[in-house]
Enzyme design. Sequence first.
Site, PDB file in Angstrom:
ATOM      1  N   ARG A 194     -11.089  11.067   9.403  1.00 13.80           N
ATOM      2  CA  ARG A 194     -12.196  11.322   8.386  1.00 13.80           C
ATOM      3  C   ARG A 194     -13.482  10.398   8.810  1.00 13.80           C
ATOM      4  NH1 ARG A 194     -10.727   9.074   3.330  1.00 13.80           N
ATOM      5  NH2 ARG A 194     -11.676   7.167   3.711  1.00 13.80           N
ATOM      6  N   HIS A 221       0.800  -1.068  -0.216  1.00 15.64           N
ATOM      7  CA  HIS A 221       0.124   0.063   0.030  1.00 15.64           C
ATOM      8  C   HIS A 221       0.791   1.266  -0.052  1.00 15.64           C
ATOM      9  CE1 HIS A 221      -3.372   2.864   1.879  1.00 15.64           C
ATOM     10  NE2 HIS A 221      -3.874   2.042   0.860  1.00 15.64           N
TER      11      HIS A 221
END
Length: 690
Positions: A568, A434
């Site tokens: 978030r 990632h």
Amino acid sequence: MSVHFNPRDITWLAFNERVLQEAMDENVPLHLRIRFLGIFSNNLDEFFRVRVAGLKRAMDFKEKVIAESFYQPPSKILQRINEIVIRQQQNFDKTWKHIQSEMAGHKVFIKNSKNLTTRQKEFVRQYFDEVVESNVIPILLHENTPMPYLRDKSLYLGVAMRKKDWQYSSNYAIIEIPSRFVGRFVLLPTEDPEEKNVMLLEDVITFNLPHIFSYFGYDEFAANAFKVTKDAELELDNDIRTNFAEKIEKGLKNRRKGKPTRFVFDKDMDKALLELLIRKLNLTKKDSIIPGGKIHNFKHFMDFPDVFETYARPVERTSFTHQAFEHGERVTDVILKEDVLLTFPYHKYNPVIDLLREAAMDPDVKSIQITAYRLASSSKISNALIYAARNGKEVTVMLELQARFDEESNLQWKEMFEPEGITVLVGIPNKKVHAKLCIIKKRSHNKTIQYGFVSTGNFNEKTARIYGDHLLMTSDRGIMADINKVFNVLKKPKDDYLPVLKTCKNLMVCPQFMREKIVHHIDKEIEEAKAGRKAEIIVKVNSMSDRALIEKLYEAANAGVVTRAIVRGIYCAVNQKEFKEKIKAISIVDEYLEHARVMYFYNKGAEDMYISSADWMTRNLDYRIEAAAKITDKGLKKELKDILDIQLRDNVKARILDKKLSNEYVRNDKKECRSQIETYRYLKAKTVKK
């Protein structure tokens, strides 16, 4: 449930509710509110395909899941999920109804099969004959016939048919809505040139049901939409004779057989048909069976037709060129002289593409190595890499074939890259890659020169227009040396690759070592706070669910470290009354998707700052290859810290995160996302001053 943590799945639903609140906010432009409804729906689909599916599978392995979910049984979490989703669906339906009344004020109307003018009826019949009919094949349903295969992402019409003088019960059929081939929205002709009429494809089909089933002679029809969400887990076999790409391909085919995790239907559906579908899908009361309005697969509304008056995009929503590239120098020459921090979507993405294009054409460049997790559909990044290979460069692309829902796309990129002579890496067994890394090597005057970039987000020029991310362009020798180490591990993965990653000094690398260094930084702040000196931590991530790091933040707050967070989505921490310094955590949801990961530690005034690809989740820190780059340039550190401070001010589009999962605005006297406006003005001012 432990009083110290919130279950990650419940906190995710709180995040999606914040998305829904954007659609409810009348100060948001109307077309964006419709888009937020589409985002909410798309998010929820993925949630049921992944998280709910995982909880259902895990009910047979309770001990493991209880630990992962902070001691709450999966059955209890699923029950709470159903309750929350049904409530959110009700708010969704109310919001859509309200938005439609506002659309009417703009002379925009959604038409159905029952309220068409004579001219529109003729148009819909012709449109169906010429465009739709060849893609529509009904499947008749009978009690004793097996349930046909239903696509996970498709929308269906459940049709009940009968003759008026028929004494027997209705017959049933299902029709897949071919939106993949035809599109979901049809613009109808109108008498008033200022009026816009939009018809959904399912209503076009509903209007033409008498024609579709004319062979049977039915004269009464009832059609209602429904969809099925399935388990999207990609199960890979252990056959050593099968290479990894082949396993992914086989896994994608097997995903078709995933068990249903959610059944959403029009609450007005024929009751007998509804019961038949539930039986054939083998659903029970424990499953998520959710009644809703007439419209489903609302994700398509992210691309609702442009039928409103032109939206005057505020200047703060327009990207501009970073000041370092305003004077026409080659991007390569700039990067070899100084580090540049790009902040998207405020800065244009062009320099990233230009750097790769320059490398593709530069005769001194010998190699390019880059990680690719999610590429744009028509990727300029990929195009530059292909031309680099055609120009004789040694190009290596780490393609993450397990990037969820991009597996098929990345397989296609692999098939495109390899014939061009590009070396495609597929990672380490049981570890997703990632990290967002790129390194370019050139040989000039008998010297090897290395430069590249590290990012918090994917190398995707399309999402860079709406995702808030940071990308560091640099020729720092230490960072380049560490990127080389990561690629050496990816090229020749061995069981003992961890010692190689541990030698990285300028990148914090996962698995394992990023966690260790984060804990080290937090411990140093705790020591300072206990000594009565200034101590501060700021963490910005998409999700915070790792128990060990959350507990470490608790320890820091309890010691008096000023601890602030911008999260978030998932936020499993809980503010404790006994903390000496209460953790201030907010979530920002707006037209831009906050995607950056940033860590700040005061460190006796030295102010250590990192940009990272990793969220504070166990899967990222322990089971993925991730990388965080230290920002060393004083000017860039100040710039990044200023942006964090802007976002942490009283920001009306931020929501306070606390143990009650509050979604309240920090303030409500203004409605715009002030942090985004101020970030734009701050970065733009730097350009002007330069």
